[in-house]
Enzyme design. Structure first.
Site, mmCIF file in Angstrom:
data_model
loop_
_atom_site.group_PDB
_atom_site.id
_atom_site.type_symbol
_atom_site.label_atom_id
_atom_site.label_comp_id
_atom_site.label_asym_id
_atom_site.label_seq_id
_atom_site.Cartn_x
_atom_site.Cartn_y
_atom_site.Cartn_z
ATOM 1 N N ASN A 1 22.998 -3.138 -3.102
ATOM 2 C CA ASN A 1 22.218 -3.361 -1.886
ATOM 3 C C ASN A 1 21.690 -2.059 -1.293
ATOM 4 O O ASN A 1 20.537 -1.987 -0.862
ATOM 5 C CB ASN A 1 23.078 -4.097 -0.845
ATOM 6 C CG ASN A 1 22.322 -4.367 0.442
ATOM 7 O OD1 ASN A 1 21.166 -4.767 0.431
ATOM 8 N ND2 ASN A 1 22.983 -4.140 1.562
ATOM 9 N N HIS B 1 19.701 -8.382 2.744
ATOM 10 C CA HIS B 1 18.413 -8.979 3.106
ATOM 11 C C HIS B 1 17.648 -9.447 1.870
ATOM 12 O O HIS B 1 17.608 -8.739 0.860
ATOM 13 C CB HIS B 1 17.528 -7.958 3.825
ATOM 14 C CG HIS B 1 17.950 -7.640 5.221
ATOM 15 N ND1 HIS B 1 19.091 -6.943 5.519
ATOM 16 C CD2 HIS B 1 17.349 -7.911 6.417
ATOM 17 C CE1 HIS B 1 19.193 -6.797 6.833
ATOM 18 N NE2 HIS B 1 18.143 -7.380 7.391
#
Length: 233
Positions: free
Chosen positions: A162, A130
């Site tokens: 991440n 994201h």
């Protein structure tokens, strides 16, 4: 009043040695972001009213997408966002939307031949990372689901990046809302040069079948905070 407090930039390598980000200066043209698919020739001014662009502007095209909790510019060539912009406050981070009710989806606002596809990430070895975090969009289910569109994603190493350092940085930005009235954050991928045999190259992996989605070498976050009439970067 504007002052420099700190520059929060995650220039973090996911496969190459980290090097400083290089500024290319200001863009020579400013386009109407509310009309990304307009006749771009008009935006370039009268100097393009000639035979060279008589039948249209060849690009590159960046799609401007406005969502509930973020805005983004999508790069059709790289199949990644150029950047994702957010405005965070203590109030707009509140909500009960649950990410378990959201699924990763292709963005139908992008033509099929230019969008990232779910199959591009399948067994690629990368997370769908994201740019606008799901945790920033608990406002409602629609806002949460929009963060799972692939136009808000880039390939990221999972363990160690991440799910760790990038997640820590996202949490840090959210925590700033406890100390400041407004927090503005722009995140995105970088494709920085590496030196080999005394020469500099821009190299990045491409995933998908056929290979379509570029794997960034680094990522950035730039944060501007506001408290009363004071701004800090």
């Amino acid at each position: 009043m504007f002052k420099i407090l700190a520059v929060v930039v995650a220039s973090i390598s996911i496969g190459a040695s980290a090097v400083p980000a290089l500024s290319q200066g200001n863009d020579p043209y400013i386009f109407d972001l509310n009309s990304p698919q307009l006749d771009v020739r008009a935006s370039l001014g009268d100097n393009t009213d000639n035979e060279f662009l008589k039948y249209g502007y060849p690009g590159p095209v960046s799609d401007f997408l406005l969502r509930s909790r973020y805005a983004t510019s999508f790069n059709r060539a790289l199949r990644n966002p150029n950047w994702v912009a957010e405005h965070l406050t203590l109030a707009n981070l509140n909500g009960t939307a649950d990410r378990s009710n959201a699924d990763f989806k292709e963005d139908k606002d992008i033509p099929v031949m230019f969008r990232a596809h779910l199959k591009d990430y399948y067994r690629s070895g990368f997370d769908r990372g994201h740019m606008c975090p799901a945790a920033d969009a608990k406002k409602d289910d629609q806002a949460m689901k929009e963060t799972f569109l692939l136009t808000n994603m880039t390939p990221q190493v999972g363990v160690g990046f991440n799910r760790n350092y990038w997640a820590y940085l996202e949490a840090f930005v959210r925590d700033l809302t406890k100390s400041f009235d407004d927090v503005y954050c722009i995140s995105g991928p970088l494709y920085l040069p590496v030196q080999e045999d005394g020469k500099w190259y821009v190299k990045y992996q491409v995933i998908g079948n056929p290979p379509n989605v570029a794997v960034p070498t680094h990522f950035f976050k730039v944060v501007l905070v506001k408290q009363g009439s004071d701004f800090s970067l």
